[in-house]
Structure formats: C-alpha cells, structure tokens
Design a protein around this motif. Structure first.
Motif, PDB file in Angstrom:
ATOM      1  N   ALA A 148     -12.405  11.728 -32.476  1.00  0.00           N
ATOM      2  CA  ALA A 148     -11.988  11.420 -33.860  1.00  0.00           C
ATOM      3  C   ALA A 148     -10.587  12.001 -34.082  1.00  0.00           C
ATOM      4  O   ALA A 148     -10.226  13.007 -33.468  1.00  0.00           O
ATOM      5  N   MET A 191      -6.407  14.898 -38.716  1.00  0.00           N
ATOM      6  CA  MET A 191      -5.186  14.620 -39.460  1.00  0.00           C
ATOM      7  C   MET A 191      -4.269  15.847 -39.481  1.00  0.00           C
ATOM      8  O   MET A 191      -4.741  16.985 -39.526  1.00  0.00           O
ATOM      9  N   GLY A 192      -2.947  15.562 -39.429  1.00  0.00           N
ATOM     10  CA  GLY A 192      -1.992  16.669 -39.407  1.00  0.00           C
ATOM     11  C   GLY A 192      -1.719  17.173 -38.001  1.00  0.00           C
ATOM     12  O   GLY A 192      -0.987  18.147 -37.814  1.00  0.00           O
ATOM     13  N   GLY A 232      -0.598  15.911 -33.931  1.00  0.00           N
ATOM     14  CA  GLY A 232      -0.022  14.843 -33.111  1.00  0.00           C
ATOM     15  C   GLY A 232       1.325  14.396 -33.637  1.00  0.00           C
ATOM     16  O   GLY A 232       1.611  14.496 -34.839  1.00  0.00           O
ATOM     17  N   LYS A 245      -3.498  17.899 -19.380  1.00  0.00           N
ATOM     18  CA  LYS A 245      -2.434  17.000 -19.802  1.00  0.00           C
ATOM     19  C   LYS A 245      -1.731  17.526 -21.064  1.00  0.00           C
ATOM     20  O   LYS A 245      -2.227  18.393 -21.747  1.00  0.00           O
ATOM     21  N   ASN A 293       1.534  18.974 -36.996  1.00  0.00           N
ATOM     22  CA  ASN A 293       2.815  18.474 -37.508  1.00  0.00           C
ATOM     23  C   ASN A 293       3.024  18.975 -38.944  1.00  0.00           C
ATOM     24  O   ASN A 293       2.210  19.721 -39.479  1.00  0.00           O
ATOM     25  N   VAL A 294       4.093  18.513 -39.557  1.00  0.00           N
ATOM     26  CA  VAL A 294       4.490  19.012 -40.888  1.00  0.00           C
ATOM     27  C   VAL A 294       3.397  18.820 -41.926  1.00  0.00           C
ATOM     28  O   VAL A 294       3.271  19.600 -42.877  1.00  0.00           O
ATOM     29  N   ASP A 295       2.590  17.776 -41.741  1.00  0.00           N
ATOM     30  CA  ASP A 295       1.583  17.465 -42.757  1.00  0.00           C
ATOM     31  C   ASP A 295       0.390  18.406 -42.739  1.00  0.00           C
ATOM     32  O   ASP A 295      -0.407  18.407 -43.670  1.00  0.00           O
ATOM     33  N   PHE A 311       6.390  14.088 -50.751  1.00  0.00           N
ATOM     34  CA  PHE A 311       7.105  13.861 -49.489  1.00  0.00           C
ATOM     35  C   PHE A 311       8.297  12.927 -49.772  1.00  0.00           C
ATOM     36  O   PHE A 311       9.431  13.166 -49.339  1.00  0.00           O
TER      37      PHE A 311
HETATM   38  N1  ACO Z   1      -6.257  13.871 -33.352  1.00  0.00           N
HETATM   39  C1  ACO Z   1      -6.852  13.679 -32.169  1.00  0.00           C
HETATM   40  N2  ACO Z   1      -6.254  13.067 -31.125  1.00  0.00           N
HETATM   41  C2  ACO Z   1      -5.013  12.617 -31.302  1.00  0.00           C
HETATM   42  C3  ACO Z   1      -4.328  12.761 -32.528  1.00  0.00           C
HETATM   43  C4  ACO Z   1      -5.002  13.418 -33.569  1.00  0.00           C
HETATM   44  N3  ACO Z   1      -4.418  13.618 -34.742  1.00  0.00           N
HETATM   45  N4  ACO Z   1      -3.112  12.239 -32.424  1.00  0.00           N
HETATM   46  C5  ACO Z   1      -3.008  11.758 -31.190  1.00  0.00           C
HETATM   47  N5  ACO Z   1      -4.153  11.978 -30.517  1.00  0.00           N
HETATM   48  C6  ACO Z   1      -4.412  11.612 -29.123  1.00  0.00           C
HETATM   49  C7  ACO Z   1      -4.645  10.113 -29.028  1.00  0.00           C
HETATM   50  O1  ACO Z   1      -5.989   9.781 -29.192  1.00  0.00           O
HETATM   51  C8  ACO Z   1      -4.110   9.834 -27.650  1.00  0.00           C
HETATM   52  O2  ACO Z   1      -5.065  10.265 -26.719  1.00  0.00           O
HETATM   53  P1  ACO Z   1      -5.315   9.442 -25.328  1.00  0.00           P
HETATM   54  O3  ACO Z   1      -3.994   9.512 -24.595  1.00  0.00           O
HETATM   55  O4  ACO Z   1      -6.438  10.173 -24.683  1.00  0.00           O
HETATM   56  O5  ACO Z   1      -5.662   8.032 -25.751  1.00  0.00           O
HETATM   57  C9  ACO Z   1      -2.917  10.765 -27.522  1.00  0.00           C
HETATM   58  O6  ACO Z   1      -3.206  11.872 -28.382  1.00  0.00           O
HETATM   59  C10 ACO Z   1      -1.584  10.127 -27.934  1.00  0.00           C
HETATM   60  O7  ACO Z   1      -1.704   9.656 -29.277  1.00  0.00           O
HETATM   61  P2  ACO Z   1      -1.074   8.331 -29.841  1.00  0.00           P
HETATM   62  O8  ACO Z   1      -1.866   7.917 -31.063  1.00  0.00           O
HETATM   63  O9  ACO Z   1      -0.891   7.327 -28.772  1.00  0.00           O
HETATM   64  O10 ACO Z   1       0.342   8.853 -30.282  1.00  0.00           O
HETATM   65  P3  ACO Z   1       1.404   8.086 -31.179  1.00  0.00           P
HETATM   66  O11 ACO Z   1       2.708   8.676 -30.815  1.00  0.00           O
HETATM   67  O12 ACO Z   1       1.253   6.630 -31.074  1.00  0.00           O
HETATM   68  O13 ACO Z   1       0.989   8.490 -32.667  1.00  0.00           O
HETATM   69  C11 ACO Z   1       0.656   9.858 -34.593  1.00  0.00           C
HETATM   70  C12 ACO Z   1       1.495   9.615 -33.319  1.00  0.00           C
HETATM   71  C13 ACO Z   1       0.550   8.572 -35.408  1.00  0.00           C
HETATM   72  C14 ACO Z   1       1.342  10.920 -35.424  1.00  0.00           C
HETATM   73  C15 ACO Z   1      -0.765  10.326 -34.168  1.00  0.00           C
HETATM   74  O14 ACO Z   1      -0.656  11.556 -33.476  1.00  0.00           O
HETATM   75  C16 ACO Z   1      -1.708  10.474 -35.353  1.00  0.00           C
HETATM   76  O15 ACO Z   1      -2.331   9.495 -35.747  1.00  0.00           O
HETATM   77  N6  ACO Z   1      -1.839  11.708 -35.929  1.00  0.00           N
HETATM   78  C17 ACO Z   1      -2.696  11.895 -37.109  1.00  0.00           C
HETATM   79  C18 ACO Z   1      -1.965  11.453 -38.372  1.00  0.00           C
HETATM   80  C19 ACO Z   1      -0.833  12.379 -38.737  1.00  0.00           C
HETATM   81  O16 ACO Z   1      -0.983  13.591 -38.781  1.00  0.00           O
HETATM   82  N7  ACO Z   1       0.317  11.782 -39.051  1.00  0.00           N
HETATM   83  C20 ACO Z   1       1.514  12.514 -39.506  1.00  0.00           C
HETATM   84  C21 ACO Z   1       2.575  12.463 -38.461  1.00  0.00           C
HETATM   85  S1  ACO Z   1       3.987  13.392 -38.948  1.00  0.00           S
HETATM   86  C22 ACO Z   1       4.662  12.436 -40.136  1.00  0.00           C
HETATM   87  O17 ACO Z   1       4.679  11.246 -40.099  1.00  0.00           O
HETATM   88  C23 ACO Z   1       5.220  13.101 -41.258  1.00  0.00           C
END
Ligand code: ACO
Length: 382
Positions: free
Chosen positions: A255, A258-259, A261, A315, A321-323, A344
């Motif tokens: 799952a 949030m906040g 990646g 890996k 992140n900031v959020d 924001f």
């Molecule tokens: N929780 C759990 N696993 C995560 C998360 C998370 N928040 N974010 C990424 N991953 C995992 C993915 O499942 C993926 O795993 P896998 O390689 O085993 O499939 C790997 O990390 C890479 O993630 P992607 O979604 O491909 O990364 P992408 O660069 O496309 O997305 C994003 C980045 C959208 C920020 C993503 O990390 C995310 O959805 N985070 C949660 C929402 C969030 O906090 N957004 C705010 C970002 S900062 C901003 O915009 C102000």
C-alpha cells in the motif's frame, strides 16, 4: 514507416527545458533557489525576499524589498466577480477546486500576453501571488461559515494570510514558522504542477490562466494533495500504538504510504528535515493539544518504522518528502487539513510564475511526440 521514438513513462529522467529558478539535487538531498541552499533560505530569508529573487533572478536591495512588500500588500483585495465565484461554490467543494475556479476568474481581465515584457509579467505575478492567498483564506472561512476578513496592511504576507484565515494576528514565532513553511514550498524545478504551468504558458496562454491549470495539477494526491492525505492516514491509523503494525501491514500489502517517495530525491528531502525540526519545536510548546500531539507521535512512528524497515532492503529505497510533516505543523497552528494543499499553492504560485516569466524570454511551445500503439488501418463499421 516512422521510426519508433521510444519513451520514458512519466517523463522520468527527461530534460524538458533549461531553468535557473531552482534545482533539486536528488542524490545529495539538496535544493537550491537561484543557487542558494534551502536551509540557508529557511534560516535567513522571508517570503517577500524570495518572491523577488525567484521572479527576477537577483536579490533585492533594501528599496526593492520595500517596494515588493508594498506591492504585495496593495494587491490583496479581490475583484467582486472573483468573490462571487468563491462565494457561490457549494459547501462540499474542495478548496483546490474553488481556488482553480477563482484563478480562472482572475484571468477574466487579462490582456494579450507580452512574452518578453518582464516588468508587466512580474507585476502580474505579484498581484496574483497576493490575491491567491486572499482566495484561499476566503474559501476556508466560507466553508467554516465565517465572514471574510479584510487584510491588515501592517502585516507581512505570511502573517496576513494567517490573520485572514483565523481572524487572529499570529504570534511572531508561529508567523515565522509559517513563513519558513512557505519558503520551503515556493519552487522545486520541474515538478508536475510547474511543468503543467509551463506547458500551458508555452502556448502563450496568459500567466493567470496557466496558474489556474497548475492549481489543478497540484491538487492530485500524488503531488500537493499528499499533505492532506498524510493527516487522513494518521487519523485512520487511530493512535500511536497502532502505527508500527500499520506500517508493517502497508509494506506487506504494497500500500502507498502518503508523504513518502519522490521522483528525484534518492535520500531525505531537505525540506522534510527543516519542517520536522520546526514541528518538534511547536509540539514542545503545545503540550496541551493532546490530539495534535497524538497525530505527531503517530507520524513519528510511521516515519521511523518506514526508514527502519526500508533500509533493510537492498534496493534504492524511498524517503519522506515535504508533504510528510507539513500537515502536522499546520494542524498544530489550528489549520484544518482540507486547507493544506491550498496553502501549498499560496507558496508555489511564486515558482509557477517565475518559471513562466523565465520561459517566455525564449519561448517554444511544448509539444512532445507520442509512441502510437493503436491500430493503423481501422475503418468505420456500419
Ligand atoms: N509508499 C510505498 N511505496 C512507494 C511509495 C509510497 N509512498 N512511493 C513509491 N513507492 C514504491 C513504488 O511502489 C515503486 O515500487 P516498485 O519499484 O517495487 O514497483 C517504487 O517505490 C517507485 O515508485 P514510483 O511510484 O514508480 O515512483 P514515481 O517517481 O513514479 O512516483 C511519487 C513518485 C508519485 C511521489 C510516489 O512516490 C508516490 O505516490 N508517493 C506518495 C504520494 C506523495 O507523497 N506525493 C508527494 C510527492 S512530493 C510533492 O509532490 C510535493
């Protein structure tokens, strides 16, 4: 047959244009605005000073800082028709949708774009920055059934926003923390909403309309909308005692937490570090707010457990992140979580505008190519 162009899903790693507004250095966990590290900005600067620097690419003199401060103050009132748009939104409307509509309404009287007229465009950006904050405060008060509050001229941008939101002049300490939170959110190179703003403005659509589109991009939970979702996550966990198990379960079921990646950072987001330090300071001061204390404690355990668990993996792993921390800070300031993403935008409007003004100096419409995967010889069937 045209050659297969290949593509990068989500434009990952694609360099779409050049910019000198800001840079995210993902491997090092560094963020710079016009070359200056974000930590130094958080310690020494103000929203007004950074607005000048980001928009114009040079640090203001004392006189220039006084002028931009006065210009921001002078533009706080909204045209009547924009107030009508805000006031006619249904109570259930999300404030980001109200904000996007109000931004579109602010474009009602925009004239044709003068791409290289920096003075006109900067003046427009300053007006918009000031008015956007007023929109957010008004929409929030409407939702809470409270009358709008007129701005107070003697207050800074951050102080006045908090005043228009709550009706109380904030104490100096909280106002400074809020100012720093705005500073941290002002720009972040080619993030999704800035890229959206640039795409729209590259068609020579006006700055205000481009910002309206950027607000839509920011509203999504994968981008700015995540700060609101982090608090919802903390609420759904229920209490600090349940946080560790919740994380184990989230990781086991893949799952999203949030906040966590980021597309670019491969280590801790430097903004998260500054926010966490401020939050801890505020948590210490607000011991009597037991609900907010529990929220902080829940998030702290989620944070530490995530890092502990993910660091066991071989890996590349994800970081907060900031959020992750911003919402908890705003919550302790008495702000409702539905207003976090609009806040924001109160900061990011400066980045959006700076990118547009920069780009217009040497504009070319954004029009990427597509890898077509559909049929090439279909016909209408009757
Ligand atoms: N929780 C759990 N696993 C995560 C998360 C998370 N928040 N974010 C990424 N991953 C995992 C993915 O499942 C993926 O795993 P896998 O390689 O085993 O499939 C790997 O990390 C890479 O993630 P992607 O979604 O491909 O990364 P992408 O660069 O496309 O997305 C994003 C980045 C959208 C920020 C993503 O990390 C995310 O959805 N985070 C949660 C929402 C969030 O906090 N957004 C705010 C970002 S900062 C901003 O915009 C102000």
């Amino acid at each position: 047959m045209t050659q297969d162009p290949g593509f990068s899903k989500g434009l990952a790693g694609v360099v779409a244009d050049a910019t000198s507004v800001s840079q995210v250095q993902g491997e090092e966990g560094r963020l710079i605005y016009r070359g200056i590290p974000i930590e130094e900005i958080a310690e020494k600067s103000t929203f007004e000073e950074m607005t000048y620097l980001l928009l114009r690419g040079k640090q203001p003199t004392k006189e220039e800082l006084a002028k931009i401060t006065a210009d921001l103050k002078a533009a706080r009132a909204l045209p009547k028709y924009v107030e009508t748009v805000i006031d006619s939104a249904p109570k259930s409307a999300h404030p980001m949708m109200i904000l996007q509509s109000a931004m579109a309404a602010l474009a009602f009287e925009q004239g044709p774009v003068k791409l290289t007229d920096v003075e006109t465009n900067v003046a427009s950006a300053i007006r918009l920055t000031s008015q956007l904050a007023t929109v957010v405060a008004r929409a929030s008060r409407n939702r809470r059934g409270l009358p709008a509050i007129a701005p107070k001229n003697e207050l800074s941008h951050a102080e006045n926003f908090l005043y228009m939101l709550s009706g109380n002049v904030p104490n100096k300490e909280e106002a400074r923390m809020f100012d720093v939170a705005l500073l941290l959110h002002m720009d972040h190179d080619f993030n999704a909403s800035t890229f959206a703003a640039r795409v729209i403005a590259s068609t020579e659509a006006n700055l205000v309309s481009s910002v309206s589109g950027a607000v839509g991009a920011l509203s999504g939970p994968l981008h700015g909308g995540a700060n609101e979702k982090v608090l919802a996550m903390a609420d759904s966990i229920g209490s600090p005692e349940k946080a560790k198990e919740w994380v184990h379960n989230a990781l086991a079921t893949k799952a999203k937490v949030m906040g966590f990646g980021h597309r670019v950072y491969r280590t801790m987001d430097p903004r998260a570090k500054v926010l966490r330090a401020m939050l801890e300071e505020l948590v210490e001061k607000k011991k009597s707010d037991t609900k907010a204390q529990a929220t902080y404690e829940t998030l702290r355990i989620v944070h530490d457990t995530m890092i502990e668990e993910l660091s066991k993996k071989e890996k590349d792993y994800i970081w907060p992140n900031v959020d992750f921390w911003s919402g908890a800070l705003y919550k302790l300031m008495g702000i409702e979580s539905i207003d976090f993403t609009p806040i924001f935008a109160v900061a990011r409007v400066v980045g959006w505008s700076s990118h547009i003004i920069e780009m217009w100096q040497d504009n070319r419409i954004y029009r990427p190519a597509a890898k077509y995967v559909g049929p090439t010889d279909a016909h209408i069937v009757r």
